[in-house]
Design a protein around this motif. Structure first.
Motif, PDB file in Angstrom:
ATOM      1  N   LEU A   1       0.823  -1.216   0.000  1.00 42.48           N
ATOM      2  CA  LEU A   1       0.000   0.000   0.000  1.00 42.48           C
ATOM      3  C   LEU A   1       0.854   1.261   0.000  1.00 42.48           C
ATOM      4  N   ILE A   2       2.002   1.218   0.658  1.00 39.68           N
ATOM      5  CA  ILE A   2       2.935   2.349   0.614  1.00 39.68           C
ATOM      6  C   ILE A   2       3.405   2.577  -0.826  1.00 39.68           C
ATOM      7  N   ASN A   3       3.708   1.478  -1.516  1.00 41.17           N
ATOM      8  CA  ASN A   3       4.131   1.583  -2.917  1.00 41.17           C
ATOM      9  C   ASN A   3       3.040   2.179  -3.804  1.00 41.17           C
ATOM     10  N   LYS A   4       1.787   1.994  -3.385  1.00 34.32           N
ATOM     11  CA  LYS A   4       0.662   2.522  -4.155  1.00 34.32           C
ATOM     12  C   LYS A   4       0.281   3.935  -3.736  1.00 34.32           C
ATOM     13  N   GLY A   5       1.031   4.507  -2.784  1.00 31.01           N
ATOM     14  CA  GLY A   5       0.831   5.901  -2.432  1.00 31.01           C
ATOM     15  C   GLY A   5      -0.038   6.175  -1.217  1.00 31.01           C
ATOM     16  N   TYR A   6      -0.405   5.120  -0.488  1.00 29.92           N
ATOM     17  CA  TYR A   6      -1.231   5.315   0.705  1.00 29.92           C
ATOM     18  C   TYR A   6      -0.362   5.688   1.910  1.00 29.92           C
ATOM     19  N   SER A   7      -0.970   6.350   2.867  1.00 32.39           N
ATOM     20  CA  SER A   7      -0.326   6.661   4.141  1.00 32.39           C
ATOM     21  C   SER A   7      -0.780   5.627   5.159  1.00 32.39           C
ATOM     22  N   ILE A   8       0.167   4.883   5.725  1.00 30.64           N
ATOM     23  CA  ILE A   8      -0.159   3.720   6.547  1.00 30.64           C
ATOM     24  C   ILE A   8       0.179   3.962   8.014  1.00 30.64           C
ATOM     25  N   THR A   9      -0.780   3.645   8.860  1.00 30.67           N
ATOM     26  CA  THR A   9      -0.566   3.583  10.299  1.00 30.67           C
ATOM     27  C   THR A   9      -0.687   2.129  10.731  1.00 30.67           C
ATOM     28  N   VAL A  10       0.208   1.684  11.587  1.00 39.81           N
ATOM     29  CA  VAL A  10       0.193   0.307  12.080  1.00 39.81           C
ATOM     30  C   VAL A  10       0.015   0.305  13.587  1.00 39.81           C
TER      31      VAL A  10
END
Length: 377
Positions: free
Chosen positions: A21-30
């Motif tokens: 998802l990071i590669n697809k441009g999303y901002s990720i929270t874990v």
């Protein structure tokens, strides 16, 4: 929908999804508690899964059983992918309170917050499991589609492991579709059923689109090689690399649908991005059953380490005999097609394993626990 929260996002599936998802441009929270059973004793230093996402995501070390951690993690999120869970089928049968608290209560806290406080969450994707089906689907010569219950302990002690129904032994195993009977045979399966039903029931009432994926047996590079409670491919791999013999339960012909991690990530991304997924439950697998003897022999060949394989006839109470996925729905609605055969997946998985340090074989300890609880015969 650019902001995505992944609970359990430092785990095997979660970390792979985070990176995609990071590669697809999303901002990720874990949100992840870095469980020692999965990540080891010093995860921030030694866990390759955690290190793969470190500094690439907004990381919250916390637990889904904490309301405060949920409130912090849910802030400004558009999508929640809920992976955080206790996952050992056998372990769930004696760690009942823990599995119930994390899997059911953790999900309940999230939904309670979303139902009663302002938020911007538009979609929730829940990681369900093939374990909610219990035994797979069969065709009976007179009765048509049937769903057998628990196998009889007396029969299994006599080495009769295949299922029968109303005295008939002529059952034909077929793929399990999403309309099949839900009758889990473990506490883990019960908790996943509960999670899925809560998400699919509550979300539409509060304006959130729910999506559930019933994952089959997921494997691939990155899965824990030190966790003796789940993941037959990793358990066997660790035994083989320690030159320890493999002891196979039942007669070795019990089968599962092994699905490669890249295919699971592909399906999950489709569920996040496609509106056609909203409100639906999908199987994720290959649609092909593989028995345990084939798994063991494939790994022995891949590692070129010829350890003995013993068919023990022992069995775990609560284990199912067969289950593999019918993929008609996910292919039709989302255009999903698994790209990796078992042979191709094993090649990639084993190549990765050979690059890793050999882990301690802890299987005997986990089996001793089950013997003491009366669950392993």
């Amino acid at each position: 929908m650019k902001n995505i929260l992944i609970t359990g996002g430092a785990g095997f599936i979660g970390s792979n999804l985070s990176l995609e998802l990071i590669n697809k441009g999303y901002s990720i929270t874990v949100l992840d508690n870095l469980s020692t059973q999965i990540h080891g004793e010093n995860p921030k230093v030694t866990s390759p899964l955690y290190k793969s996402i470190k500094d690439k995501v907004t990381f919250i070390e916390g637990t889904v059983t904490s309301r405060a951690d949920w409130e912090k993690a849910l802030k400004n999120q558009d999508v929640v992918v809920h992976f955080a869970a206790e996952t050992g089928t056998g372990q769930s049968m004696y760690c009942i309170e823990k599995y119930t608290e994390v899997n059911i209560q953790g999900t309940a806290i999230m939904l309670d917050i979303l139902a009663n406080t302002p938020h911007q969450v538009k979609k929730i994707v829940i990681a369900s499991s093939r374990s909610i089906y219990g035994e797979g689907k069969y065709i009976h010569p007179e009765l048509g589609a049937i769903y057998p219950g628990y196998r009889n302990e007396k029969d299994m002690l006599e080495g009769k492991f295949e299922l029968n129904y109303e005295g008939s032994s002529d059952l034909v195993l077929v793929a399990t579709d999403e309309e099949s009977k839900i009758h889990p045979s473990s506490v883990y399966g019960i908790t996943k059923q509960n999670q899925e039903q809560m998400i699919m029931t509550v979300c539409p009432t509060i304006g959130i689109a729910p999506v559930a994926f019933r994952y089959q047996n997921v494997y691939g590079p990155g899965q824990s090689l030190s966790n003796p409670y789940t993941g037959i491919l990793s358990i066997f791999s660790t035994q083989i690399r320690n030159n320890n013999p493999i002891q196979i339960f039942e007669d070795g012909k019990e089968s599962r649908d092994f699905v490669f991690i890249d295919d699971v990530i592909q399906a999950t991304v489709l569920g996040i991005e496609k509106e056609e997924a909203n409100g639906h439950v999908f199987n994720v697998g290959t649609g092909i059953p593989t028995d345990v003897v084939e798994v063991a022999n494939s790994l022995i060949e891949a590692y070129a380490i010829n350890v003995p394989v013993t068919i023990t006839g022992r069995f775990r109470l609560g284990d199912i005999r067969h289950n593999y996925a019918d993929l008609t729905k996910i292919k039709t609605k989302l255009g999903f097609e698994p790209k990796f055969t078992f042979k191709e997946g094993i090649k990639k998985f084993s190549a990765w394993v050979l690059e890793q340090e050999i882990q301690e074989d802890k299987l005997s300890k986990s089996l001793d626990e089950m013997v003491k609880k009366g669950l392993l015969k």
